[in-house]
Design an enzyme around this catalytic site. Structure first.
Site, PDB file in Angstrom:
ATOM      1  N   ARG A 118       0.843  -1.203   0.000  1.00 59.46           N
ATOM      2  CA  ARG A 118       0.000   0.000   0.000  1.00 59.46           C
ATOM      3  C   ARG A 118       0.873   1.245   0.000  1.00 59.46           C
ATOM      4  NH1 ARG A 118      -2.421   0.089   6.235  1.00 59.46           N
ATOM      5  NH2 ARG A 118      -0.417  -0.037   7.268  1.00 59.46           N
ATOM      6  N   GLU A 157      -2.380   7.598   5.666  1.00 58.79           N
ATOM      7  CA  GLU A 157      -0.953   7.703   6.001  1.00 58.79           C
ATOM      8  C   GLU A 157      -0.070   7.863   4.762  1.00 58.79           C
ATOM      9  OE1 GLU A 157       0.186   4.512   8.640  1.00 58.79           O
ATOM     10  OE2 GLU A 157      -0.758   5.534  10.335  1.00 58.79           O
ATOM     11  N   GLU A 310      -6.197   7.086  14.936  1.00 63.69           N
ATOM     12  CA  GLU A 310      -5.934   5.660  15.174  1.00 63.69           C
ATOM     13  C   GLU A 310      -5.105   5.495  16.433  1.00 63.69           C
ATOM     14  OE1 GLU A 310      -3.857   3.511  12.120  1.00 63.69           O
ATOM     15  OE2 GLU A 310      -5.071   4.374  10.523  1.00 63.69           O
TER      16      GLU A 310
HETATM   17  C1  GLA Z   1      -1.382   2.316  10.471  1.00 64.06           C
HETATM   18  C2  GLA Z   1      -2.424   2.212   9.386  1.00 64.06           C
HETATM   19  C3  GLA Z   1      -3.520   1.244   9.679  1.00 64.06           C
HETATM   20  C4  GLA Z   1      -2.976  -0.008  10.334  1.00 64.06           C
HETATM   21  C5  GLA Z   1      -2.201   0.378  11.567  1.00 64.06           C
HETATM   22  C6  GLA Z   1      -1.672  -0.814  12.337  1.00 64.06           C
HETATM   23  O1  GLA Z   1      -1.576   3.308  11.353  1.00 64.06           O
HETATM   24  O2  GLA Z   1      -2.985   3.452   9.046  1.00 64.06           O
HETATM   25  O3  GLA Z   1      -4.168   0.921   8.468  1.00 64.06           O
HETATM   26  O4  GLA Z   1      -2.147  -0.670   9.429  1.00 64.06           O
HETATM   27  O5  GLA Z   1      -1.110   1.152  11.182  1.00 64.06           O
HETATM   28  O6  GLA Z   1      -0.993  -0.414  13.498  1.00 64.06           O
END
Ligand code: GLA
Ligand code: ZN
Length: 671
Positions: A118, A157, A310
């Site tokens: 990704r 991200e 998150e």
């Molecule tokens: C990142 C991503 C999420 C996931 C988390 C796991 O922050 O944005 O999609 O992969 O890590 O910790």
């Protein structure tokens, strides 16, 4: 604009939510049904959906399958949850890579990255931009007026991984031409006479020559700018079709090759993915300080509350040893974000995946698949606390002190070949300065050098600010002249914005403000330390020691005879203010004492008048005081007169608060 809780009908409170990868469960209607009840039970009021759903929405070019996402919207809406809808550019569908190979990044050697993973798309590729515009337009048209939608979550991200494809190289050369206009101006700025690297045309420039530092710096700047440009291209249909829905993109890292201070100027709401390494060492204070530093950075980007987009409700699965959170830590670490200015607590993710690389990453609902788990109970309790903290939503924090963290200066410092290259530790150095404020309970912003206004602060701290732009030097001069107190660390202002060394002594452009001039910098090996004395106490100096010539400053601390008594700490009155210089890396205890004294001298006061024990953080947000124990043992905090109420419980508080290990209490002045 943050989607304030008042805007959220029926939810007059902070946001509590999670990434919801609904599309992973379409074949299990019972699970999707159970989720709704579980969400209500955990006081979840918002879900981020669609983050990795491109291949489920657009299964072939231009053919959209919205039925399942419609279902998700309807279910959550009926369940009284709000939705943060993601654009899916973080991970592209296979048909797209197959049909348009240019959408995948190219490595420095010109090989195309294979499809997969990704956030590895080319940010310049016209086909990728076209595909993103198409799907973002479709999403905005379909869900833009849905009453559940409160925020766009653009991509996921973004990072600053460079792409060396022909599109990117052409765009880089155009970016350079815009910046320098002529190739001669570029040669001068880049100092290309060094090792015979003069260019005679733009096409000769290939961004893979680490011997030309200014080239590498501009390449990093371009990559960051191109990511922002890509983000803006993604936003175009969203902002046009849904002008009232704010836009965010989740920041992370924070050293991921992006200049977040610049990026922040283009988002409506800052959001942050926080993954502290709890319990990695026996003592959690350092992890707590670092988390606080990063939260304060998010709040400082736009000077307003942010969202914790998150966090893990339990352990992650990508650290060497990812620890489960000890009892209390989940609530404590979640409320820490709120204490520093977050208007939400959100998780990755709602339900633990059954397959793929994240299947052992904890989630609110784990493979155990019930509400009767330790993690679920703690999440539900967090939800009920957040509900009772509604009044804090949208409120800010006031800081009279700020630490400057400059992403670009970090890039150049990383590239610099110094006499000492190991352990430059820019981020650590900034955090250790910030730590002194954290421990003293003094609110401290974390700001940028270029995009931040210094004038609202009393104390401005510049740890290791190796690259100093001329405009920033002017801002520091004005700040001090107008009565501000500036504190610079070692290796300050060695180079200008083109990474060219300042001539005639450093800190470049500010020797008169600091009343000193650095002649050279001593290299200290790992096995040794130098000794300086200040206020009658001996202090250790590590790694770097600037040799100072005094031009008018007063010497506050000096090295011993082995260093010929050279100054170590100086202060110079400049205008109505003062400029301090600390020429070396000191021990933490030195900084703790130095900044405590400095704050007392300049009336920068702690949030509360009590003594704060080690490992305890006190953060005041508006009227509300968060007292947080990051120790794995009980602590007593004498808070003196009983003038507080315990906010979530609505009970009054005694003169001494006893906090259990990883416990916290949230109080408010009773009046
Ligand atoms: C990142 C991503 C999420 C996931 C988390 C796991 O922050 O944005 O999609 O992969 O890590 O910790
Ligand atoms: Zn590219």
């Amino acid at each position: 604009m943050i989607p304030s809780t008042e805007d959220i009908e029926g939810f007059p409170r902070l946001l509590h939510g999670a990434d919801y990868n609904y599309e992973q469960w379409l074949d299990f209607p019972q699970i999707l049904d159970d989720d709704l009840a579980l969400m209500r039970e955990a006081e979840i009021n918002v879900l981020s959906v669609g983050i990795f759903s491109w291949s489920m929405i657009e299964r072939e070019e231009g053919i959209f399958h919205f039925d399942w996402l419609d279902g998700c919207f309807e279910q959550l809406y009926k369940n009284k949850q709000k939705i943060i809808l993601a654009t899916p550019s973080g991970s592209k569908p296979a048909w797209l890579s197959e049909k348009y190979p240019e959408v995948s990044q190219m490595t420095v050697n010109g090989t195309r990255q294979p499809h997969g993973g990704r956030q590895n798309h080319c940010r310049t590729s016209p086909e990728y931009r076209k595909a993103c515009t198409r799907i973002n337009t479709a999403l905005a048209k379909r869900y833009g007026t849905h009453p559940a939608l409160i925020l766009w979550h653009v991509s996921n991200e973004y990072n600053g991984m460079p792409c060396y494809c022909p599109w990117c190289l052409t765009a880089f050369r155009a970016w350079l031409e815009k910046r320098y206009v002529t190739i001669d101006a570029l040669n001068a700025a880049w100092y290309t006479t060094f090792w015979s690297h003069r260019f005679s045309s733009w096409e000769q420039i290939y961004p893979a020559d680490s011997s030309i530092h200014a080239l590498m710096l501009d390449w990093q700047r371009f990559t960051s700018d191109q990511t922002i440009d890509f983000f803006l291209a993604e936003c175009e249909p969203l902002r046009r079709i849904t002008p009232d829905i704010p836009v965010t993109t989740n920041f992370h890292g924070p050293d991921v090759g992006l200049d977040y201070h610049k990026f922040a100027q283009y988002v409506d709401v800052i959001s942050w993915d926080s993954y502290p390494e709890w319990h990695k060492t026996p003592d959690d204070e350092d992890a707590a300080v670092k988390a606080g530093f990063l939260y304060d950075m998010q709040r400082s980007f736009l000077g307003k509350p942010f969202l914790l987009m998150e966090s893990s409700p339990g352990a992650v699965n990508w650290q060497g040893v990812s620890k489960k959170k000890r009892k209390g830590m989940h609530i404590l670490s979640s409320l820490q974000a709120v204490a520093h200015g977050s208007d939400s607590v959100q998780y990755f993710q709602w339900r633990q995946s059954r397959g793929g690389t994240e299947k052992f990453h904890d989630a609110v609902v784990t493979h155990f698949n019930t509400n009767d788990t330790r993690i679920f109970h703690e999440v539900a309790k967090t939800g009920s606390i957040l509900k009772r903290l509604a009044s804090i939503t949208g409120t800010n924090k006031e800081s009279q002190a700020a630490v400057v963290y400059d992403f670009q200066s970090n890039w150049v410092l990383d590239n610099a070949q110094l006499p000492r290259n190991v352990g430059k530790n820019y981020q650590k150095e900034c955090i250790s300065h910030y730590s002194a404020f954290w421990k003293a309970g003094i609110s401290c912003d974390v700001i940028g050098a270029e995009h931040s206004d210094f004038s609202k602060y009393r104390i401005l701290v510049l740890p290791m600010l190796y690259m100093l732009r001329e405009e920033t030097a002017e801002k520091i001069r004005r700040f001090t002249d107008n009565g501000g107190v500036v504190v610079s660390g070692f290796l300050a202002a060695l180079v200008n914005e083109n990474d060219l060394c300042y001539q005639g002594g450093t800190p470049g452009g500010l020797t008169d403000v600091f009343g000193i001039s650095v002649e050279e910098t001593e290299t200290i090996a790992d096995y040794e330390s130098l000794i300086f004395s200040m206020n009658g106490q001996k202090q250790k100096a590590f790694h770097y020691a600037d040799h100072i010539r005094v031009l008018g400053a007063q010497v506050l601390g000096s090295f011993d005879e082995s260093e010929n008594g050279l100054p170590a700490v100086t202060v110079c009155k400049y205008g109505k203010g003062a400029a301090y210089y600390i020429c070396t890396r000191t021990e933490q205890e030195f900084k703790d004492q130095f900044f405590r004294d400095l704050c007392a001298q300049y009336s920068v006061n702690p949030s509360v008048p009590w003594n704060i024990p080690k490992g305890v953080s006190v953060q005041k947000r508006n009227e509300v005081v968060f007292i947080m124990n990051f120790n794995n043992n009980e602590v007593d905090i004498p808070i003196g007169k009983n003038e507080y109420i315990n906010l979530p419980e609505n009970a009054s508080v005694c003169r001494t608060i006893t906090l259990p290990p990883y416990g916290l209490i949230i109080v408010k002045l009773a009046r």
